[in-house]
Design an enzyme around this catalytic site. Structure first.
Site, PDB file in Angstrom:
ATOM      1  N   ASN A  57     -13.820   4.180   1.636  1.00 49.63           N
ATOM      2  CA  ASN A  57     -14.551   3.594   0.519  1.00 49.63           C
ATOM      3  C   ASN A  57     -15.805   2.866   0.967  1.00 49.63           C
ATOM      4  OD1 ASN A  57     -12.371   4.409  -1.067  1.00 49.63           O
ATOM      5  ND2 ASN A  57     -11.299   2.485  -0.691  1.00 49.63           N
ATOM      6  N   HIS A 112       0.808  -1.224   0.000  1.00 43.63           N
ATOM      7  CA  HIS A 112       0.000   0.000   0.000  1.00 43.63           C
ATOM      8  C   HIS A 112       0.840   1.271   0.000  1.00 43.63           C
ATOM      9  CE1 HIS A 112      -3.260   2.735   1.442  1.00 43.63           C
ATOM     10  NE2 HIS A 112      -4.013   1.905   0.755  1.00 43.63           N
TER      11      HIS A 112
END
Length: 468
Positions: A224, A111
């Protein structure tokens, strides 16, 4: 201003437990499709946001030179071809035993490198390129070109999303990471991490206040929907933080890759994104984790162009030049609108005196009543050159004690209410006696104000009449 309810000891423990479980990079990554065998130049051609968000035009003004950006994430692979020379220091806030912050850790070890390449990737010359200048057009770079390709990166690694072998929780790692970044010269901090709760542990207060008082821009992901974040979660709910929502390819709020909330400041691309992987590969991904470095990169461009501009003015420049979308004005899907990097670097923007997204100092004063937990001292780390401090050590503002005049006014108000209460009780007693003689009660209709007579039950108690 962002806001959350004031905490109590019980709520604080619940919030801390919730954040400890939920804070993870994976909740912000909507999708990851690796393709390490693809040629680097194929990925370079797919960075649509560089033109669509006005970044290539903004490069005519600035490319981020001289600005340090801290990436608080899962660590950055500084050996990636597109990051050569960009990572100038780091720190391991996870306690996992890699002091330079450049070892990938946690449940999503890739990430941090994805984020870093989007923020400050420099591309690289293809192997076939001539090592010396030659006549004709320059050979374009392969790989990922970040929004601020001349910025310097500080990698601050955190272990989130799975059990940390060192035992350090996010309550310790996040504030430690923020303070280290500030102390080592970061003028912008990118946090592409978040949770599904809007509240944050009280242990974070002092660190984010420290960054605010040291004039640092903090940019955080909204979260999200596909990861469970229907509403913006901490740290993107902290006042003063520039929160980034996500857009699809049509510049519409992404159904999967963006949550909503009043703390959102600006929206940026979140789908069909590209980034580098540890080991030199590339991947397509989606989510506000990728929207965040786009905006953080623009903040670095601004701070490079105007080194003396305050964090409040940097944030104001970004949100005030955004293209309005959704409901007119600021709204919970797009914030102030869609990022326009060219306008943020070229438009004539009035000077701001306050952060349009609020201030953690004021929030603490109102909600914590001056009781924010002090930050623990950081362990000694390898020194990294940093800018000389320009502000005194951060302090938590306490609620101001009332003056004698305020106390006198307060006493007068209390006496006035007491007298009014006695008058109301006396009037009620008179009405009750009359009702007892007449066998009826007067009731006011709340909508019309019309008085009508209602037969009183024989056994009705005075307490019922008083409560009604």
């Amino acid at each position: 201003m962002h806001s959350t309810p004031a905490s109590t000891p019980l709520v604080s423990r619940a919030v801390a437990a919730a954040v400890a479980v939920l804070l993870a990079a994976c909740c912000l990554c909507a999708g990851l499709f690796t393709a390490p065998s693809a040629r680097a130049d194929e990925w370079r051609d797919k960075e649509y946001w560089l033109a669509d968000s006005g970044i290539t035009k903004a490069w005519e003004v600035s490319k981020g030179a001289g600005v340090k950006v801290a990436v608080i994430d899962s660590g950055i692979d500084a050996q990636h071809p597109d990051l050569k020379g960009s990572v100038v220091g780091g720190y391991d806030a996870s306690g996992s035993g890699q002091p330079d912050g450049q070892k990938s850790v946690g449940s999503k070890p890739e990430h941090g490198t994805l984020v870093a390449t989007m923020l400050a990737g420099r591309g690289h010359q293809p192997a076939s390129a001539s090592p010396s200048p030659s006549p004709g057009p320059a050979v374009p770079p392969d790989g990922i070109m970040g929004v601020a390709p001349e910025a310097q990166l500080l990698s601050v690694s955190t272990w989130l999303g799975s059990a940390n072998p060192s035992g350090k929780s996010d309550q310790d790692q996040i504030p430690e990471a923020v303070r280290w970044a500030v102390d080592n010269g970061a003028k912008v901090i990118n946090i592409s991490l978040g949770s599904t709760t809007p509240q944050w542990p009280q242990s974070w207060d002092a660190a984010f206040l420290y960054a605010e008082q040291k004039d640092v821009v903090i940019v955080a992901a909204a979260g999200n929907r596909v990861g469970g974040n229907t509403q913006v979660g901490a740290p993107a709910t902290i006042p003063g933080v520039l929160t980034v929502a996500g857009l699809d390819r049509k510049n519409v709020a992404s159904v999967d890759a963006s949550s909503q909330g009043i703390s959102i400041g600006v929206a940026a691309p979140a789908e069909n994104l590209l980034g580098g992987l540890p080991g030199g590969g590339y991947a397509e991904w989606a989510g506000t984790s990728g929207s965040t470095p786009i905006v953080a990169g623009v903040a670095a461009l601004i701070r490079s162009k105007w080194p003396d501009m305050s964090a409040e003015q940097v944030i104001n420049r970004i949100v005030s030049t955004a293209q309005d979308a959704g409901a007119p004005g600021k709204d919970p899907l797009y914030g102030y609108g869609i990022l326009n990097a060219e306008a943020a670097l070229k438009a004539d923007v009035p000077e701001a005196t306050v952060n349009p997204l609020g201030t953690i100092a004021e929030w603490i004063r109102v909600h914590r009543r001056g009781n924010a937990a002090p930050a623990a001292p950081l362990p000694t780390a390898t020194p990294v050159p940093s800018a000389a401090p320009t502000l005194p050590e951060a302090t938590v503002p306490a609620a101001k004690a009332p003056s004698q005049r305020d106390s006198a006014i307060g006493a007068a108000v209390v006496i006035g209410f007491a007298v009014l209460f006695v008058v109301i009780i006396a009037a009620a007693a008179i009405q009750l006696r009359r009702a007892g003689r007449n066998g009826s009660l007067a009731v006011e209709e709340p909508d019309t104000g019309v008085m009508e007579s209602v037969q009183a039950p024989r056994n009705q108690q005075v307490t019922e009449a008083s409560d009604g």
